[in-house]
Write a protein that holds these residues in place. Structure first.
Motif, PDB file in Angstrom:
ATOM      1  N   ASN A  41       0.834  -1.216   0.000  1.00  0.00           N
ATOM      2  CA  ASN A  41       0.000   0.000   0.000  1.00  0.00           C
ATOM      3  C   ASN A  41       0.861   1.256   0.000  1.00  0.00           C
ATOM      4  OD1 ASN A  41      -2.585  -1.164  -0.020  1.00  0.00           O
ATOM      5  ND2 ASN A  41      -2.427  -1.606   2.160  1.00  0.00           N
ATOM      6  N   ARG A  42       1.963   1.248   0.714  1.00  0.00           N
ATOM      7  CA  ARG A  42       2.832   2.430   0.783  1.00  0.00           C
ATOM      8  C   ARG A  42       3.807   2.494  -0.379  1.00  0.00           C
ATOM      9  NH1 ARG A  42       4.965   4.340   6.262  1.00  0.00           N
ATOM     10  NH2 ARG A  42       6.829   4.197   5.004  1.00  0.00           N
ATOM     11  N   THR A  43       4.152   1.347  -0.940  1.00  0.00           N
ATOM     12  CA  THR A  43       5.212   1.285  -1.935  1.00  0.00           C
ATOM     13  C   THR A  43       4.732   1.557  -3.352  1.00  0.00           C
ATOM     14  OG1 THR A  43       6.246  -0.397  -0.551  1.00  0.00           O
ATOM     15  CG2 THR A  43       7.125  -0.129  -2.752  1.00  0.00           C
ATOM     16  N   VAL A  44       3.588   1.000  -3.724  1.00  0.00           N
ATOM     17  CA  VAL A  44       3.118   1.101  -5.104  1.00  0.00           C
ATOM     18  C   VAL A  44       1.636   1.429  -5.138  1.00  0.00           C
ATOM     19  CG1 VAL A  44       4.862  -0.470  -6.036  1.00  0.00           C
ATOM     20  CG2 VAL A  44       2.741  -1.398  -5.170  1.00  0.00           C
ATOM     21  N   GLY A  45       1.161   1.792  -6.327  1.00  0.00           N
ATOM     22  CA  GLY A  45      -0.250   2.127  -6.508  1.00  0.00           C
ATOM     23  C   GLY A  45      -1.118   0.890  -6.677  1.00  0.00           C
ATOM     24  N   PRO A  46      -2.435   1.113  -6.742  1.00  0.00           N
ATOM     25  CA  PRO A  46      -3.404   0.017  -6.781  1.00  0.00           C
ATOM     26  C   PRO A  46      -3.184  -1.061  -7.849  1.00  0.00           C
ATOM     27  CG  PRO A  46      -4.527   2.096  -6.446  1.00  0.00           C
ATOM     28  CD  PRO A  46      -3.080   2.422  -6.708  1.00  0.00           C
ATOM     29  N   PRO A  47      -2.932  -0.736  -9.117  1.00  0.00           N
ATOM     30  CA  PRO A  47      -2.800  -1.839 -10.077  1.00  0.00           C
ATOM     31  C   PRO A  47      -1.593  -2.739  -9.762  1.00  0.00           C
ATOM     32  CG  PRO A  47      -3.090   0.228 -11.247  1.00  0.00           C
ATOM     33  CD  PRO A  47      -2.884   0.557  -9.794  1.00  0.00           C
ATOM     34  N   VAL A  48      -0.474  -2.124  -9.432  1.00  0.00           N
ATOM     35  CA  VAL A  48       0.726  -2.898  -9.121  1.00  0.00           C
ATOM     36  C   VAL A  48       0.559  -3.595  -7.771  1.00  0.00           C
ATOM     37  CG1 VAL A  48       3.214  -2.767  -8.703  1.00  0.00           C
ATOM     38  CG2 VAL A  48       2.176  -1.376 -10.499  1.00  0.00           C
ATOM     39  N   ARG A  49      -0.032  -2.886  -6.819  1.00  0.00           N
ATOM     40  CA  ARG A  49      -0.267  -3.461  -5.488  1.00  0.00           C
ATOM     41  C   ARG A  49      -1.126  -4.716  -5.594  1.00  0.00           C
ATOM     42  NH1 ARG A  49      -3.976  -0.029  -2.794  1.00  0.00           N
ATOM     43  NH2 ARG A  49      -5.464  -1.353  -3.850  1.00  0.00           N
ATOM     44  N   ASP A  50      -2.205  -4.639  -6.365  1.00  0.00           N
ATOM     45  CA  ASP A  50      -3.096  -5.791  -6.513  1.00  0.00           C
ATOM     46  C   ASP A  50      -2.368  -6.977  -7.142  1.00  0.00           C
ATOM     47  OD1 ASP A  50      -5.064  -4.216  -5.415  1.00  0.00           O
ATOM     48  OD2 ASP A  50      -6.052  -3.781  -7.337  1.00  0.00           O
ATOM     49  N   ALA A  51      -1.562  -6.700  -8.153  1.00  0.00           N
ATOM     50  CA  ALA A  51      -0.797  -7.771  -8.805  1.00  0.00           C
ATOM     51  C   ALA A  51       0.224  -8.368  -7.836  1.00  0.00           C
ATOM     52  CB  ALA A  51      -0.106  -7.240 -10.052  1.00  0.00           C
ATOM     53  N   ALA A  52       0.885  -7.507  -7.071  1.00  0.00           N
ATOM     54  CA  ALA A  52       1.883  -7.977  -6.105  1.00  0.00           C
ATOM     55  C   ALA A  52       1.231  -8.820  -5.010  1.00  0.00           C
ATOM     56  CB  ALA A  52       2.627  -6.792  -5.492  1.00  0.00           C
ATOM     57  N   GLU A  53       0.098  -8.380  -4.529  1.00  0.00           N
ATOM     58  CA  GLU A  53      -0.605  -9.141  -3.493  1.00  0.00           C
ATOM     59  C   GLU A  53      -1.112 -10.476  -4.042  1.00  0.00           C
ATOM     60  OE1 GLU A  53      -3.492  -6.372  -1.998  1.00  0.00           O
ATOM     61  OE2 GLU A  53      -2.057  -5.496  -0.581  1.00  0.00           O
ATOM     62  N   ASN A  54      -1.587 -10.478  -5.282  1.00  0.00           N
ATOM     63  CA  ASN A  54      -2.034 -11.714  -5.915  1.00  0.00           C
ATOM     64  C   ASN A  54      -0.856 -12.686  -6.052  1.00  0.00           C
ATOM     65  OD1 ASN A  54      -3.688 -13.574  -7.326  1.00  0.00           O
ATOM     66  ND2 ASN A  54      -2.995 -12.734  -9.263  1.00  0.00           N
ATOM     67  N   PHE A  55       0.278 -12.140  -6.525  1.00  0.00           N
ATOM     68  CA  PHE A  55       1.469 -12.981  -6.642  1.00  0.00           C
ATOM     69  C   PHE A  55       1.868 -13.526  -5.280  1.00  0.00           C
ATOM     70  CE2 PHE A  55       6.028 -13.532  -6.223  1.00  0.00           C
ATOM     71  CZ  PHE A  55       6.276 -14.451  -7.229  1.00  0.00           C
ATOM     72  N   GLU A  56       1.882 -12.681  -4.266  1.00  0.00           N
ATOM     73  CA  GLU A  56       2.275 -13.092  -2.913  1.00  0.00           C
ATOM     74  C   GLU A  56       1.363 -14.208  -2.393  1.00  0.00           C
ATOM     75  OE1 GLU A  56       4.718 -12.787   0.528  1.00  0.00           O
ATOM     76  OE2 GLU A  56       4.944 -11.847  -1.421  1.00  0.00           O
ATOM     77  N   ASP A  57       0.068 -14.078  -2.623  1.00  0.00           N
ATOM     78  CA  ASP A  57      -0.877 -15.113  -2.186  1.00  0.00           C
ATOM     79  C   ASP A  57      -0.597 -16.442  -2.887  1.00  0.00           C
ATOM     80  OD1 ASP A  57      -2.145 -13.303  -0.537  1.00  0.00           O
ATOM     81  OD2 ASP A  57      -3.780 -12.882  -1.958  1.00  0.00           O
ATOM     82  N   ARG A  58      -0.395 -16.376  -4.200  1.00  0.00           N
ATOM     83  CA  ARG A  58      -0.128 -17.599  -4.954  1.00  0.00           C
ATOM     84  C   ARG A  58       1.234 -18.191  -4.587  1.00  0.00           C
ATOM     85  NH1 ARG A  58      -0.740 -16.081 -10.797  1.00  0.00           N
ATOM     86  NH2 ARG A  58      -0.375 -18.285 -11.152  1.00  0.00           N
ATOM     87  N   TRP A  59       2.231 -17.342  -4.352  1.00  0.00           N
ATOM     88  CA  TRP A  59       3.558 -17.811  -3.976  1.00  0.00           C
ATOM     89  C   TRP A  59       3.512 -18.473  -2.596  1.00  0.00           C
ATOM     90  CZ3 TRP A  59       7.510 -19.892  -5.697  1.00  0.00           C
ATOM     91  CH2 TRP A  59       8.736 -19.887  -5.052  1.00  0.00           C
ATOM     92  N   ASP A  60       2.725 -17.924  -1.677  1.00  0.00           N
ATOM     93  CA  ASP A  60       2.560 -18.557  -0.362  1.00  0.00           C
ATOM     94  C   ASP A  60       2.066 -19.985  -0.527  1.00  0.00           C
ATOM     95  OD1 ASP A  60       3.386 -16.461   1.225  1.00  0.00           O
ATOM     96  OD2 ASP A  60       1.369 -15.791   1.734  1.00  0.00           O
ATOM     97  N   ALA A  61       1.040 -20.161  -1.328  1.00  0.00           N
ATOM     98  CA  ALA A  61       0.474 -21.494  -1.547  1.00  0.00           C
ATOM     99  C   ALA A  61       1.511 -22.405  -2.212  1.00  0.00           C
ATOM    100  CB  ALA A  61      -0.786 -21.402  -2.401  1.00  0.00           C
TER     101      ALA A  61
END
Length: 95
Positions: free
Chosen positions: A37-57
């Motif tokens: 949230n502090r580092t990047v804007g919404p489109p990049v943030r959403d992609a990063a969070e999606n990647f992080e969720d999938r990488w966790d799994a």
């Protein structure tokens, strides 16, 4: 009568198990501490969070599968060591 030898590459299997344990020590199953949230804007943030969720799994799945492989190698080594020891004992090579 033909003689056949069963060759179990014990040292190779042990090295494989040790290498897998090293991989397991380096796999982190913790989430990134990055504040998207502090580092990047919404489109990049959403992609990063999606990647992080999938990488966790993926990390958890990889860790579980590596654990299973190490356990299988240990079972194989223990079983063949036991059979080898019993065979040696039955042939008078007991300790």
């Amino acid at each position: 009568m033909a003689r056949s030898d069963i060759v179990i590459p014990g040292e190779d299997l042990q090295q494989a198990a040790d290498a897998m344990r090293q991989v397991l020590r380096t796999i982190s199953v913790k989430r990134s501490s990055a504040d998207f949230n502090r580092t990047v804007g919404p489109p990049v943030r959403d992609a990063a969070e999606n990647f992080e969720d999938r990488w966790d799994a993926g990390r958890k799945q990889l860790r579980n599968e590596c654990d299973d492989i190490v356990e299988a190698i240990d079972v194989i080594l223990n079983a063949f060591t036991a059979v080898d020891d019993q065979s040696g004992d039955s042939l008078g090579g007991g300790r």
